[in-house]
Design a protein around this motif. Structure first.
Motif, PDB file in Angstrom:
ATOM      1  N   ILE A  88       5.949  -2.348 -25.302  1.00 26.03           N
ATOM      2  CA  ILE A  88       6.565  -3.424 -26.110  1.00 26.03           C
ATOM      3  C   ILE A  88       6.580  -2.989 -27.571  1.00 26.03           C
ATOM      4  O   ILE A  88       5.871  -2.070 -27.979  1.00 26.03           O
ATOM      5  N   ILE A  89       7.413  -3.659 -28.344  1.00 29.94           N
ATOM      6  CA  ILE A  89       7.413  -3.418 -29.800  1.00 29.94           C
ATOM      7  C   ILE A  89       6.800  -4.666 -30.417  1.00 29.94           C
ATOM      8  O   ILE A  89       7.396  -5.744 -30.427  1.00 29.94           O
ATOM      9  N   SER A  90       5.551  -4.508 -30.917  1.00 31.26           N
ATOM     10  CA  SER A  90       4.799  -5.731 -31.271  1.00 31.26           C
ATOM     11  C   SER A  90       5.416  -6.456 -32.470  1.00 31.26           C
ATOM     12  O   SER A  90       5.249  -7.647 -32.623  1.00 31.26           O
ATOM     13  N   PHE A 104       8.481  -7.027 -32.885  1.00 32.20           N
ATOM     14  CA  PHE A 104       9.688  -7.768 -32.491  1.00 32.20           C
ATOM     15  C   PHE A 104       9.295  -9.054 -31.780  1.00 32.20           C
ATOM     16  O   PHE A 104       8.197  -9.169 -31.221  1.00 32.20           O
ATOM     17  N   SER A 105      10.252 -10.006 -31.735  1.00 31.71           N
ATOM     18  CA  SER A 105       9.980 -11.273 -31.018  1.00 31.71           C
ATOM     19  C   SER A 105      10.219 -11.014 -29.525  1.00 31.71           C
ATOM     20  O   SER A 105      10.774  -9.990 -29.142  1.00 31.71           O
ATOM     21  N   ALA A 106       9.831 -12.010 -28.728  1.00 34.91           N
ATOM     22  CA  ALA A 106       9.924 -11.858 -27.260  1.00 34.91           C
ATOM     23  C   ALA A 106      11.381 -11.634 -26.856  1.00 34.91           C
ATOM     24  O   ALA A 106      11.689 -10.694 -26.112  1.00 34.91           O
ATOM     25  N   TYR A 107      12.300 -12.403 -27.399  1.00 31.55           N
ATOM     26  CA  TYR A 107      13.698 -12.273 -26.913  1.00 31.55           C
ATOM     27  C   TYR A 107      14.296 -10.939 -27.326  1.00 31.55           C
ATOM     28  O   TYR A 107      15.087 -10.342 -26.599  1.00 31.55           O
ATOM     29  N   GLU A 108      13.826 -10.408 -28.471  1.00 33.47           N
ATOM     30  CA  GLU A 108      14.351  -9.083 -28.861  1.00 33.47           C
ATOM     31  C   GLU A 108      13.797  -8.022 -27.904  1.00 33.47           C
ATOM     32  O   GLU A 108      14.512  -7.129 -27.465  1.00 33.47           O
ATOM     33  N   ASN A 109      12.512  -8.137 -27.571  1.00 33.33           N
ATOM     34  CA  ASN A 109      11.936  -7.145 -26.645  1.00 33.33           C
ATOM     35  C   ASN A 109      12.683  -7.132 -25.318  1.00 33.33           C
ATOM     36  O   ASN A 109      12.889  -6.083 -24.721  1.00 33.33           O
ATOM     37  N   LEU A 168       0.380 -11.458 -27.863  1.00 31.17           N
ATOM     38  CA  LEU A 168       0.355 -12.080 -26.525  1.00 31.17           C
ATOM     39  C   LEU A 168      -0.798 -11.500 -25.713  1.00 31.17           C
ATOM     40  O   LEU A 168      -1.255 -10.388 -25.974  1.00 31.17           O
ATOM     41  N   SER A 169      -1.224 -12.207 -24.686  1.00 32.76           N
ATOM     42  CA  SER A 169      -2.313 -11.694 -23.820  1.00 32.76           C
ATOM     43  C   SER A 169      -1.743 -10.576 -22.949  1.00 32.76           C
ATOM     44  O   SER A 169      -0.520 -10.426 -22.836  1.00 32.76           O
ATOM     45  N   GLY A 170      -2.599  -9.795 -22.343  1.00 36.56           N
ATOM     46  CA  GLY A 170      -2.198  -8.642 -21.520  1.00 36.56           C
ATOM     47  C   GLY A 170      -1.191  -9.060 -20.459  1.00 36.56           C
ATOM     48  O   GLY A 170      -0.089  -8.519 -20.355  1.00 36.56           O
ATOM     49  N   GLY A 171      -1.514 -10.073 -19.695  1.00 35.64           N
ATOM     50  CA  GLY A 171      -0.656 -10.505 -18.582  1.00 35.64           C
ATOM     51  C   GLY A 171       0.718 -10.906 -19.089  1.00 35.64           C
ATOM     52  O   GLY A 171       1.751 -10.444 -18.599  1.00 35.64           O
ATOM     53  N   ASN A 172       0.743 -11.735 -20.132  1.00 35.14           N
ATOM     54  CA  ASN A 172       2.043 -12.203 -20.631  1.00 35.14           C
ATOM     55  C   ASN A 172       2.878 -11.053 -21.181  1.00 35.14           C
ATOM     56  O   ASN A 172       4.087 -10.979 -20.954  1.00 35.14           O
ATOM     57  N   ALA A 173       2.193 -10.137 -21.899  1.00 32.85           N
ATOM     58  CA  ALA A 173       2.943  -8.994 -22.457  1.00 32.85           C
ATOM     59  C   ALA A 173       3.593  -8.203 -21.311  1.00 32.85           C
ATOM     60  O   ALA A 173       4.765  -7.842 -21.358  1.00 32.85           O
ATOM     61  N   GLN A 174       2.810  -8.017 -20.217  1.00 38.04           N
ATOM     62  CA  GLN A 174       3.364  -7.246 -19.087  1.00 38.04           C
ATOM     63  C   GLN A 174       4.555  -7.985 -18.484  1.00 38.04           C
ATOM     64  O   GLN A 174       5.557  -7.361 -18.101  1.00 38.04           O
ATOM     65  N   LYS A 175       4.494  -9.325 -18.487  1.00 40.19           N
ATOM     66  CA  LYS A 175       5.632 -10.072 -17.918  1.00 40.19           C
ATOM     67  C   LYS A 175       6.860  -9.872 -18.803  1.00 40.19           C
ATOM     68  O   LYS A 175       7.991  -9.749 -18.327  1.00 40.19           O
ATOM     69  N   VAL A 176       6.638  -9.807 -20.130  1.00 41.83           N
ATOM     70  CA  VAL A 176       7.793  -9.556 -21.018  1.00 41.83           C
ATOM     71  C   VAL A 176       8.401  -8.188 -20.686  1.00 41.83           C
ATOM     72  O   VAL A 176       9.619  -8.026 -20.599  1.00 41.83           O
ATOM     73  N   VAL A 177       7.506  -7.221 -20.419  1.00 38.86           N
ATOM     74  CA  VAL A 177       8.007  -5.872 -20.066  1.00 38.86           C
ATOM     75  C   VAL A 177       8.842  -5.972 -18.786  1.00 38.86           C
ATOM     76  O   VAL A 177       9.941  -5.425 -18.691  1.00 38.86           O
TER      77      VAL A 177
END
Lengths: 510, 337, 326, 383
Positions: A357-359, A361-366, A411-420
């Protein structure tokens, strides 16, 4: 003979947000013994070592050394109190000489009126190297001139000296995967030192995946599984053999529901990706593999088995030295992940923060980072479309986000992975390479990620998964490929009804 | 029971690969020296009068000031930062030292005491810009640009347009006299190089700077006081700029802000061409020496070759592009900023 | 969460807009100070001056911002501008208005040259652009044949558009500059490749793995910088009606300073192209204002340096824990 | 001076610390910082010594290249001399240095015009000839009377402008020629020998004209051979390096003389020669007549220099502009001689040194700025 207690641990617990890394560990370490620690990846071995060396602090529990309370804040303090550790990744300064590296941070005793007495330091270093029986390494050579193995030996020498120098009555030395780059002769030499150190009244903790080495050197073996100390046994030759250790390490078979075996479907006939004796000098050789549409292949192997490098080559991050990658019947070159993505291949990297992820950036940009076209309106990225897409995935993958504009960095680990995963889904890639997708994620999020992986497979996409644990690889995949020392040793079919036993697989891994 | 511990074919290949890589690295660290020798050979053949004792001394003298400046910057770059304050600060020191000794403008005459005083001022200003960078977490590039502009303003203010010509006998002797055939200014440069060499290899400070440049996380882990070391780097930079300012004033015999001009960028070029990497952690004082000579040799040779002044800058730029391209590591996923 | 942050969040400020707002605040504050000192500062004619002086610096700054956002730096913009100015004057005499296109082409070529040296030869951008600076400076000398000549009157009609202005205080130069700035902002904010430039600056490894074309993004960044410099060169030539090969040399650092004062972080990945307008405005106002209120020539450089340091100090967001500021 | 600089910076530092110690009012760092910047600007700006009070007194603006060249500072002194000759408080001088940046020169002048309107007069030594056209346009629009010295582009003359009062210049070409001839005559065998040429800044008008003068002299002296031609950018340090390289290349007896385009660079040349104690044996030349230049002529290290007498040029430049502004002169009716004339530079060589010092150095020459014909040495263009 009554052995002197060096270090004792009482119900040590380490709780990371979402995962219980260490669950009530109690262990005693006696002078003069070699304690072998074995267990799968992520079983908690490294976390325990980090607590013992002071790189991490335990959530609760008590550590005592030489009968006194022991709570070091950083490795330097730990060394002073008699505990030293050889880190897995190199911690040497390549541009400095061997002597400078050994004594860095502790040069006080060589200072003569303001200047470091270079000769005295080199002599002292030579003495340490001689003790370690590696006189062929000269104390004044620069570390970047040494080959990998000698660097490892210097690293070990540095820790031995740091600990031996100060601690009078015996110290504890932790070795984390020290032999992964050593050849046979160097391993034998290392074992000689370990025995010499124990004879001198110190304790050595030896962590390795190579069970044969552990059985050769260890006096006692502790087996870790999912953060718990499941077995502690004396290493008497007649009682202990590899089968016993495998059984202890793997324990119960996975429950069906956890990996949603019911939703594992038969892969189609069409071959999406084919590797023809692909090899990369020094990492893996002659790997041939066929990946069918909708199929999940799990690759298992210990560190240094070449599975990560294979994944990197397929995703275009590294170049192979020979062999072919055939996609949709056509041989193609993958010089960069960009060209791989154009062929429909995308990877989910292991270090989420560094590579996923690019920390800033916002979620929608990622989420649209891997595929801009989906959010483009007449040639220009429209934030509205992007936010809608992000909103869609937020519901679909149930990502806990206050709003899609929030920076992904916190974001927490789990949520970040979901964004990925959202980004990967948005990229319409056909072949996905998941490198330890559930590493460092809490149990709840793990289950959700497994269901996402199932959905992806059912949508007709094909996946290559490097499982965080053996159990995960078996549970998820249609076929399990086992690699050891860069070669594919065995391929198991793993249909939902007849999943292979972990014990059979481990035989080919170690 | 002891299974034959064998290393597989892949393990063998890995060891060979590593050996090949470290050999390549060893060659790369020698690349700047080879480039210097190649340049000397080419210019000796083509440029008339290049390969002569007279010109050798000439090279040594002309390399003096850029060398001291690049030695000052070496530790800054080894730590991964950059600093442009020398342009203004060097000019200020040059102008002020001329005003302090016996000169044509005022009757101040501190004689030899002016030098330590002026160098102290330079260290003070450099410490301040270091403080802003370390504590204030401001980018060193911009901080030093601001400091440089302030100091060159004060320099011009100090002599109001009429540069003070130095009359002090000590300075005139230093400008012309020589010892064993080598002018005093060059001796100052040699002494500074020796001090820098000792600092880098014989003191804890040197190893700590290398550690911070290589990987700041490991350095913190080893228990190095990172901010204090960074601060000392700026003190060393201030010392070098002070010396350069004095040398400039001595060499031109008067104090003017022009002493500082065209100091910083050639110095940074010398450090990088010598093999010290801009992201820190690689290279060192000896590399800078080689780099300084490469840059000086190029300038000297272009004049001897009688290259028209218009294209001299272009030739210099091209040679440096080539030299750096050869001595910089190449790799697919190597991140170069 | 400390008390302060909650106080701020109640006012619906988050730290991002605070920084953006800040350069606006400093522009207003300094203008007021100058205005109090001499009312002529805000006169219609002086606004015309400010906007005219602002345009070249703005073009350099918004080009430079692209490269700074990569985490790299471009030291050759000043000399590309000089070379472009000379080339325009020479070619206007020969091929008339088509010269503008040729000069823009030259800007693109110079940018790509920097891009190739940095991306493919993997030379650190500091040294690569420092060397190309010397190369373009020599080209400027050669093109002008060493003679700093004025434009011959016969090509003045092609250049007179530079003098036009709308209701007497907004010069056409500034309007063109503003349009180019808008185009640059759209490219950086709303196109894929622009977003990639941001991403590369913030985390190059992740961008590479995400399948973005990192090399193309770097080449684009340097291309935009070269193009911006060429446009600045055109503005110099039009404004000064001359081909002086050393006209742009000193503007390189000002371009970088304007971008940084606009909020672009030198470590890459943060800041916006549009905000360089405020950075450039701040620099121009300081220089122009000091003349208007009659600050003594000798003191101008000291005050410029001090205000530069103060603005950088305010502008850097210091609560960035752990960020290793090189 | 250093204390000032030291306190200046530490003052900013203390402000920082006091701002942090503000008790009882928990401010976010950003607010404190904004308040600090206002204090810093106000403190720094009103510390500047020369401040423009109310707008009444006429502003005499002097726009020149840099404050680091002694010759250009003579302009400012000349303008102040003229201001002093006017009744008390009628005018004060403002200096506009542009540090070699042409765009800045135009911007500075425009800014001053915007601030002072037509209540100012301007004396300009253009950084490069082409700047004159833009300055002329700006002054025409604003109705500011101004004079120029040295550089002006071909075909652009005061006669085609109302507010451009006059254009004076020492004949740079003639100067290049005069110092060349003086150097050739003072060589060990007059008229023969090998010389090196050290130019000023490439693509700078004054430099190109002096080179034309040198080339004219070279045609008249076939016996002179030019070994090499390098550019020193008017910078002492660069001149020194280049001379050292020449000595290494051609050997100490291979060069008989060094033609050098200005005094600042001549200082570097002489320093390089003295390092090899060749000063006095190999002669060089200079232009501008700076105190350093005069001193070197005195010690016999410099064949000659030309004192352009900045005081005279700026003083009378302002006088003409002031006269035009106060109606004493009417630009339409002025004859060409008064609109464009040459001022005589003063060739200072060993023999003319004595009386040059008498008139200019020991006693400050008294200029009667009302006698506008005094500076005219000759028409610029022979009809």
């Amino acid at each position: 003979m009554e052995r002197k207690l060096l270090m004792s641990m009482k119900n040590i617990v380490k709780q990371y947000p979402g995962t219980l890394a260490l669950n009530d560990i109690s262990m005693d370490i006696y002078a003069g013994e070699v304690l072998g620690l074995i267990g799968e990846n992520g079983a908690g071995k490294s976390t325990l070592m980090k607590i013992m060396i002071g790189a991490e602090t335990a959530t609760s529990g008590e550590l005592r050394m030489h009968g006194k309370n022991y709570a070091p804040k950083n490795p330097i303090e730990a060394n002073a109190l008699g505990v030293g550790m050889v880190f897995q990744e190199q911690s040497l300064i390549l541009n400095l000489s061997v002597a400078q590296n050994i004594f860095i941070g502790r040069e006080k005793r060589f200072i003569r009126h303001g200047f470091v007495d270079r000769k005295a330091m080199n002599e002292a270093a030579a003495k340490v190297l001689a003790e370690m029986e590696i006189p062929q390494i000269k104390a004044s050579t620069r570390v970047n001139r040494l080959d990998f193995a000698s660097r490892q030996m210097v690293e070990i020498a540095k820790v031995f000296d740091a600990v031996n120098g100060e601690a009078k009555e015996g110290s504890v030395i932790l070795l984390d995967e020290p032999t992964s780059v050593l050849n046979a002769e160097e391993i034998r030499q290392l074992f000689k030192h370990v025995r010499r150190l124990c004879a001198a009244g110190n304790a050595v903790i030896f962590v390795s995946h190579k069970l044969d080495e552990v059985m050769e050197i260890a006096d006692r073996i502790c087996v870790f599984k999912d953060g718990c100390l499941v077995r502690e046994m004396e290493n008497r030759a007649e009682e202990v053999n590899e089968a016993v250790l495998y059984e202890a390490m793997v324990g119960r078979t996975a429950s069906n529901e956890y990996y949603q075996l019911g939703r594992q479907r038969m892969p189609e006939e069409t071959v999406v990706l084919e590797l023809k004796n692909l090899s990369k000098r020094g990492f893996f050789a002659d790997v041939s593999l066929q990946l069918h549409r909708g199929e999940i292949i799990g690759i298992c192997g210990v560190i240094g088995s070449g599975k990560e490098e294979l994944c990197a080559v397929i995703s275009g991050d590294e170049d192979p030295t020979s062999g072919e990658i055939v996609i949709g019947g056509k041989v193609c070159k993958l010089p960069s992940p960009h060209s791989a993505l154009r062929q429909g291949i995308l990877s989910v990297p292991r270090e989420r923060r560094a590579g996923g992820i690019i920390s800033d950036f916002s979620a929608y940009e990622n989420i649209y980072m891997s595929n801009y076209d989906k959010v483009k309106k007449n040639g220009v990225i429209s934030p509205k479309l992007a936010r809608e897409q992000a909103e869609e995935y937020r519901k679909e993958l149930d990502i806990k986000l206050p709003n899609v504009d929030q920076k992904v960095g916190n974001l927490s680990g789990g949520n970040a992975q979901k964004v990925v995963f959202a980004r990967v889904l948005a990229s319409d890639a056909e072949v996905l390479l998941l490198d330890h997708p559930t590493r460092g994620v809490d149990v709840g999020a793990k289950a959700e990620i497994y269901s996402i992986i199932r959905d992806i497979a059912n949508q007709g996409k094909s996946l290559i998964v490097l499982g965080d644990t053996l159990e995960e690889s078996i549970g998820l995949s249609n076929r399990v490929v086992v690699m050891k020392d860069g070669e594919v040793t065995r391929i198991f079919d793993a249909p939902p009804e007849k999943k292979p036993e972990q014990v059979d697989i481990v035989k080919y891994m170690m | 029971m002891d299974k034959q511990v064998h290393t597989s074919r892949v393990g063998e290949e890995f060891a060979q690969e590593m050996k090949k890589q470290s050999q390549k690295e060893r060659f790369m660290s020698l690349a700047p020296l080879i480039i210097l020798l190649v340049l000397i050979v080419i210019f000796s053949v083509t440029a008339q009068g290049f390969f002569s004792i007279n010109n050798f001394y000439n090279l040594l003298n002309q390399a003096a000031i850029p060398l001291v400046m690049s030695l000052g910057l070496t530790f800054v770059i080894l730590m991964g930062s950059t600093d442009l304050s020398a342009e203004g600060l060097g000019g200020f020191i040059g102008s002020v030292v001329a005003l302090m000794v016996l000169n044509s403008k005022n009757d101040m005459n501190l004689g030899a005491f002016a030098i330590p005083l002026v160098v102290l001022i330079s260290i003070g200003v450099s410490m301040l810009s270091g403080l802003l960078h370390i504590k204030g977490k401001l980018p060193s590039f911009m901080v030093s640009y601001g400091v440089s502009s302030i100091m060159s303003g004060f320099a011009v203010l100090s002599y109001r347009g009429v540069p003070a010509r130095i009359r002090d006998p000590l300075f005139t002797v230093m400008a012309q006299g020589n010892f064993l055939g080598i002018p005093y200014l060059t001796w100052i440069a040699i002494v500074t190089f020796v001090i820098a060499y000792i600092l880098q290899n014989r003191t804890r400070f040197g190893s700590y700077v290398m550690a911070i440049g290589d990987n700041e996380a490991i350095a913190k882990n080893i228990g190095i006081n990172i901010e204090w070391t960074k601060f000392k780097v700026f003190v060393w930079l201030g010392l070098c700029i002070g010396i350069v300012g004095v040398m400039g004033a001595v060499r031109v015999g008067q104090g003017d802000v022009g002493i500082g001009s065209d100091l910083v960028f050639p110095a940074i070029t010398s450090v990088v061409v010598g093999g010290t990497s801009l992201s820190g952690g690689k290279g060192g004082v000896v590399h800078t020496l080689i780099g300084a000579f490469i840059v000086t040799v190029i300038n000297n040779a272009l004049v001897l070759l009688g290259v028209s002044p218009y294209i001299q800058q272009a030739v210099q730029g091209l040679i440096i592009l080539g030299a750096v391209a050869l001595s910089v590591p190449h790799g697919k996923n190597l991140i170069v900023k | 969460m400390q008390k302060e942050n909650s106080m701020w969040s109640k006012l619906a400020f988050n730290r991002e807009t605070m920084i953006k707002l800040f350069s606006l605040v400093s522009v207003i504050v300094i203008s007021c100070v100058f205005c109090v000192m001499s009312p002529a500062f805000l006169s219609r004619r002086n606004l015309l001056n400010i906007l005219k002086d602002l345009s070249p610096v703005l073009m350099l700054a918004c080009g430079e911002a692209f490269v700074l956002m990569l985490g790299s730096i471009d030291l050759s913009t000043g000399c590309i501008a000089s070379c472009a100015a000379v080339m325009l004057t020479v070619l206007l005499g020969k091929i008339g208005p088509a010269a503008y296109l040729v000069v823009l082409g030259y800007g693109v070529f110079a940018g790509l040259f920097n891009g190739v040296a940095h991306t493919y030869l993997q030379i650190p951008s500091f040294i690569a652009t420092l060397s190309t600076q010397a190369i373009w400076q020599s080209c400027a000398y050669l093109l002008s044949g060493g003679q700093p000549l004025a434009m011959l009157p016969d090509i003045w009609p092609y250049v007179n558009w530079g003098k036009a202005s709308f209701f007497e205080c907004v010069p056409l130069l500034f309007v063109v500059a503003f349009l180019v700035l808008l185009a640059y902002t759209v490219i950086s904010k709303y196109t894929g490749i622009g977003k990639t430039v941001f991403a590369v600056g913030s985390n190059e490894r992740a961008t590479w793995l995400m399948g973005q074309n990192v090399r193309l993004a770097k080449m684009l960044a340097f291309l935009m910088s070269g193009l911006g410099a060429a446009i600045a060169g055109i503005f110099f030539a039009v404004k000064l009606k001359s081909r002086i090969p050393t006209v742009g040399v000193q503007y390189n650092m000002l371009g970088i300073a304007a971008a940084v004062l606009g909020g672009v972080q030198m470590t890459g990945g943060r800041g916006s192209v549009f905000m360089t307008l405020l950075g450039a405005l701040l620099i121009t106002i300081i220089q122009n204002g000091m003349n208007v209120i009659g600050v003594d020539g000798l003191w101008q450089q000291i005050i410029f340096g001090a205000l530069m340091l103060a603005a950088i100090f305010m502008n850097s967001d210091k609560d960035h824990k752990g960020l290793v500021v090189k | 001076m250093l204390l000032l600089s030291g306190t200046g910076i530490t003052l900013m530092e203390q402000e920082n610390r006091e701002a942090k110690k503000m008790e009882g009012y928990k401010m976010k760092r950003r607010e404190k910082a904004a308040m600090l910047s206002i204090a810093a600007c106000a403190m720094l700006v009103n510390a500047a010594p020369v401040m423009a009070e109310s707008a009444e007194p006429l502003t005499i603006a002097v726009s020149m290249r840099s404050t680091t060249s002694e010759y250009h500072m003579q302009y400012v002194a000349g303008a102040e001399l003229f201001a002093a000759s006017l009744p008390e408080g009628t005018a004060e001088v403002q200096m506009l240095p542009c540090e070699g940046n042409d765009d800045k020169q135009i911007n500075d002048i425009n800014a001053l015009i915007a601030s002072k309107g037509d209540n100012m007069i301007l004396f300009v030594d253009a950084n490069n000839a082409p700047n004159i056209t833009s300055i002329a346009e700006a002054c025409e629009e604003a109705g500011v009377y101004w004079c120029a010295a040295w550089n002006a582009p071909e075909g652009i003359l005061p006669t085609s402008y109302k507010y451009w009062v006059n254009f004076q210049s020492c004949d740079a070409v003639k100067q290049g020629y005069d110092i060349a001839v003086n150097l050739f005559e003072s060589l060990p065998t007059p008229g023969e020998g090998k010389i090196c040429v050290l130019e000023g800044m490439l693509a700078n008008t004054a430099n190109e004209d002096r080179m034309k003068g040198l080339n004219m002299a070279l045609e008249e002296y076939p016996g002179i051979e030019v070994l090499d031609d390098q550019a020193g950018d008017w910078d002492t340090g660069k001149a020194l390096n280049i001379t050292e390289n020449w000595l290494a290349k051609y050997g100490e007896d291979g060069i008989d003389g060094i033609w050098c385009a200005c005094d600042d660079m001549a200082v570097g040349v002489v320093q390089a020669l003295t390092a090899k104690n060749l000063n006095g044996k190999i002669l060089s030349t200079g232009v501008d007549g700076t105190s350093a230049g005069i001193e070197m002529v005195e010690n016999g290290e410099l064949a000659c220099t030309i004192a352009n007498n900045g005081w005279l040029q700026a003083g009378y430049g302002c006088a003409y502009a002031y006269a035009a502004k106060t109606g004493v002169l009417d630009t339409e009716t002025m004859d060409d001689l008064h609109r464009m004339f040459l001022t005589n530079g003063y060739l200072v060589s060993a023999d003319t040194l004595a009386d040059y010092k008498a008139t200019f150095v020991d006693s400050q020459p008294e200029y009667d700025f009302t006698d506008l014909d005094y500076p005219i040495a000759g028409p610029m263009f022979e009809e």
